[in-house]
Write an enzyme that holds these catalytic residues in place. Structure first.
Site, PDB file in Angstrom:
ATOM      1  N   GLN A  82      -5.534  10.300 -43.373  1.00  0.00           N
ATOM      2  CA  GLN A  82      -5.082  10.831 -44.662  1.00  0.00           C
ATOM      3  C   GLN A  82      -4.466  12.222 -44.553  1.00  0.00           C
ATOM      4  O   GLN A  82      -3.736  12.642 -45.437  1.00  0.00           O
ATOM      5  CB  GLN A  82      -6.254  10.834 -45.653  1.00  0.00           C
ATOM      6  CG  GLN A  82      -6.716   9.424 -45.988  1.00  0.00           C
ATOM      7  CD  GLN A  82      -7.908   9.417 -46.924  1.00  0.00           C
ATOM      8  OE1 GLN A  82      -9.050   9.447 -46.470  1.00  0.00           O
ATOM      9  NE2 GLN A  82      -7.672   9.364 -48.220  1.00  0.00           N
ATOM     10  N   HIS A 140     -13.022   6.003 -40.062  1.00  0.00           N
ATOM     11  CA  HIS A 140     -12.767   6.172 -41.493  1.00  0.00           C
ATOM     12  C   HIS A 140     -11.567   5.277 -41.867  1.00  0.00           C
ATOM     13  O   HIS A 140     -10.430   5.724 -41.905  1.00  0.00           O
ATOM     14  CB  HIS A 140     -12.498   7.637 -41.836  1.00  0.00           C
ATOM     15  CG  HIS A 140     -12.548   7.929 -43.315  1.00  0.00           C
ATOM     16  ND1 HIS A 140     -13.355   8.887 -43.872  1.00  0.00           N
ATOM     17  CD2 HIS A 140     -11.891   7.364 -44.359  1.00  0.00           C
ATOM     18  CE1 HIS A 140     -13.187   8.918 -45.190  1.00  0.00           C
ATOM     19  NE2 HIS A 140     -12.294   7.999 -45.509  1.00  0.00           N
ATOM     20  N   ASN A 174     -17.450   5.130 -42.066  1.00  0.00           N
ATOM     21  CA  ASN A 174     -17.305   5.579 -43.443  1.00  0.00           C
ATOM     22  C   ASN A 174     -17.315   4.391 -44.398  1.00  0.00           C
ATOM     23  O   ASN A 174     -16.564   3.437 -44.226  1.00  0.00           O
ATOM     24  CB  ASN A 174     -15.969   6.316 -43.607  1.00  0.00           C
ATOM     25  CG  ASN A 174     -15.743   6.781 -45.032  1.00  0.00           C
ATOM     26  OD1 ASN A 174     -16.448   7.658 -45.519  1.00  0.00           O
ATOM     27  ND2 ASN A 174     -14.774   6.183 -45.733  1.00  0.00           N
ATOM     28  N   GLU A 175     -18.168   4.466 -45.399  1.00  0.00           N
ATOM     29  CA  GLU A 175     -18.243   3.443 -46.453  1.00  0.00           C
ATOM     30  C   GLU A 175     -18.322   2.034 -45.859  1.00  0.00           C
ATOM     31  O   GLU A 175     -17.484   1.167 -46.122  1.00  0.00           O
ATOM     32  CB  GLU A 175     -17.081   3.579 -47.436  1.00  0.00           C
ATOM     33  CG  GLU A 175     -17.118   4.931 -48.138  1.00  0.00           C
ATOM     34  CD  GLU A 175     -16.195   5.066 -49.336  1.00  0.00           C
ATOM     35  OE1 GLU A 175     -15.252   4.285 -49.444  1.00  0.00           O
ATOM     36  OE2 GLU A 175     -16.443   5.970 -50.166  1.00  0.00           O
TER      37      GLU A 175
HETATM   38  C1  BGC Z   1     -12.753   7.267 -49.243  1.00  0.00           C
HETATM   39  C2  BGC Z   1     -11.596   8.235 -49.125  1.00  0.00           C
HETATM   40  C3  BGC Z   1     -10.754   8.192 -50.384  1.00  0.00           C
HETATM   41  C4  BGC Z   1     -11.642   8.602 -51.555  1.00  0.00           C
HETATM   42  C5  BGC Z   1     -10.929   8.721 -52.888  1.00  0.00           C
HETATM   43  C6  BGC Z   1     -13.402   7.235 -50.603  1.00  0.00           C
HETATM   44  O1  BGC Z   1     -13.702   5.930 -50.928  1.00  0.00           O
HETATM   45  O2  BGC Z   1     -13.691   7.470 -48.218  1.00  0.00           O
HETATM   46  O3  BGC Z   1     -10.860   7.919 -47.973  1.00  0.00           O
HETATM   47  O4  BGC Z   1      -9.615   8.976 -50.295  1.00  0.00           O
HETATM   48  O5  BGC Z   1     -12.674   7.668 -51.685  1.00  0.00           O
HETATM   49  O6  BGC Z   1     -10.486   7.501 -53.370  1.00  0.00           O
END
Ligand code: BGC
Length: 423
Positions: A19, A113, A157-158
């Site tokens: 990003q 990520h 991540n997530e």
């Molecule tokens: C993610 C980010 C994303 C942010 C805002 C999260 O789910 O980890 O990569 O930019 O939310 O939408």
């Protein structure tokens, strides 16, 4: 009297490699964005050139008063082809870690990520039973080289994000291909053409393109969580002092009368079912942006008169405290808030959001819940995946034509809370 946070509280902001860095050419997203007919609003391109400007960005973060920086190391840079590890990429991230050290900033490193090397997608991506071993091998390499500078690592991540994506895709009844970025699937014929092209580009059947931000089977979910546990074991061997966790995307799930059971099911699906995989973790990374409210017939829409963010979410900073309270009942390890923030072009609303969210966190801490840090999403305005650069989550604005940084008042505001260690 102002409410205090623990003296050793970590105050910081987050980014993710793809990003912000720019030119992540070996990643699956790069290929997806650059396909003809791509469903991405725009290409990530040179992003906000953080790959080159990281020293300036870390110095800015520290100048606000923040003491931590969460960023991700890009697998597609470290291992651009299977088994070939690029020493220059390791060197780069060592420089990033040293820049943190010289600014007295504690790094929290994420090893995955959302973006994945293109070769992994060709090899079956996030549905392949071989992915956990491949991921663990990459993590071990990074941590062997860099672990001495990494006190906290977040493997994935997530890790649960595909649950929500799978639901959206089911709702849209997508046919003829695996939806990859199931966030806005309105134009299905464009989607189908895109998936055909995607299959061609990766050299696999369109239904076999298993990028991270896609619908997942049960088996695929297991692949992701096994990737975490195998990486954890591999990291422990090469970097025993690093504290290991992952992050989950969590809504504050609420209900109105009659919706209690559906709300409980949703918490099970998004969080509770994964607890066995987290048992041996050293911390839990929590990411929250808003709430979800269930009624007797399902998820309720955001009320028409509610304030909304650029993402169409309800403006509801109280969600953070709510979800911290919920998850803390089930966790033995401390909670690190690895993301919380708001897409808005109104920085005053960002400031109000931060204050309200942190009051909720402070109340949890006063009640004895162990929260050890707050990482705001995001340090910089950046590439919001399929939605491109139009969504602005940053504490710092960036003019992408010159790459000039302009801190917003919210950056100083969060910094002053961090310096006072109270809200
Ligand atoms: C993610 C980010 C994303 C942010 C805002 C999260 O789910 O980890 O990569 O930019 O939310 O939408």
């Amino acid at each position: 009297m102002a409410s205090q946070f623990p003296n050793d509280f970590y105050w910081g902001a987050s980014t993710a490699a793809h990003q912000v860095e720019g030119n992540n050419t070996h990643s699956d997203f790069w290929l997806m964005e650059n396909l003809e007919g791509s469903i991405f609003k725009e290409r990530s391109g040179s992003a906000v050139d953080h790959y080159r400007l990281f020293k300036e960005d870390i110095a800015l973060l520290s100048s606000f008063g923040l003491n931590s920086y969460r960023f991700s190391i890009e697998w597609a840079r470290i291992e651009p082809e299977e088994g070939r590890f690029d020493p220059a990429a390791i060197e780069h991230y060592r420089d990033v870690l040293l820049a943190c050290q010289s600014s007295n900033v504690m790094p929290i490193v994420t090893l995955h990520h959302f973006t994945t090397p293109q070769w992994l997608i060709r090899a079956g991506g996030w549905e392949s039973a071989e992915t956990p071993a491949r991921f663990a091998r990459y993590c071990a390499h990074v941590m062997k080289e860099l672990g001495e500078w990494i006190p906290f690592v977040c493997t994935i991540n997530e890790a649960n994000i595909s649950i929500g994506i799978t639901k959206i895709i089911k709702r849209h009844q997508a046919g003829g291909g695996q939806a990859q970025v199931g966030i806005n699937t309105d134009n299905m014929s464009q989607m189908q053409k895109y998936f055909m092209a995607l299959g061609q580009a990766f050299g696999v059947h369109p239904q076999e393109v298993h990028s991270f931000l896609g619908a997942r089977t049960e088996k695929g979910l297991e692949v992701i969580f096994k990737s975490h546990t195998e990486a954890r074991s591999a990291i422990r061997q090469v970097s025993p002092n690093t504290r290991i966790g992952l992050s989950l995307s969590l809504y504050d799930i609420q209900s109105i009368p009659g919706g209690e059971e559906l709300a409980a099911e949703a918490y099970h699906e998004e969080f509770l079912q994964f607890l066995p995989y987290l048992e041996d973790d050293d911390f839990f990374g929590l990411q929250n942006y808003t709430r979800m409210v269930y009624g007797p017939d399902g998820l309720l829409p955001v009320p028409a008169d509610a304030e909304k963010t650029q993402m169409g979410n309800e403006y509801y900073p109280e969600a953070l405290g709510g979800v911290v309270r919920f998850v803390s009942k089930y966790l033995k390890q401390p909670i690190m808030i690895t993301e919380n923030g708001i897409g808005t072009d109104n920085d005053e609303r960002r400031i109000a959001f931060i204050d309200q969210a942190l009051k909720g966190v402070q109340a949890c801490i006063s009640d004895g819940i162990r929260v050890i840090g707050y990482m705001h999403w995001s340090l910089l305005d950046n590439f919001e995946w399929q939605l491109g650069y139009s969504k602005t989550f940053g504490l710092i604005e960036v003019d992408r034509s010159t790459q000039e940084r302009k801190p917003k008042p919210s950056a100083y505001h969060l910094g002053s809370i961090a310096r006072d260690n109270s809200i």
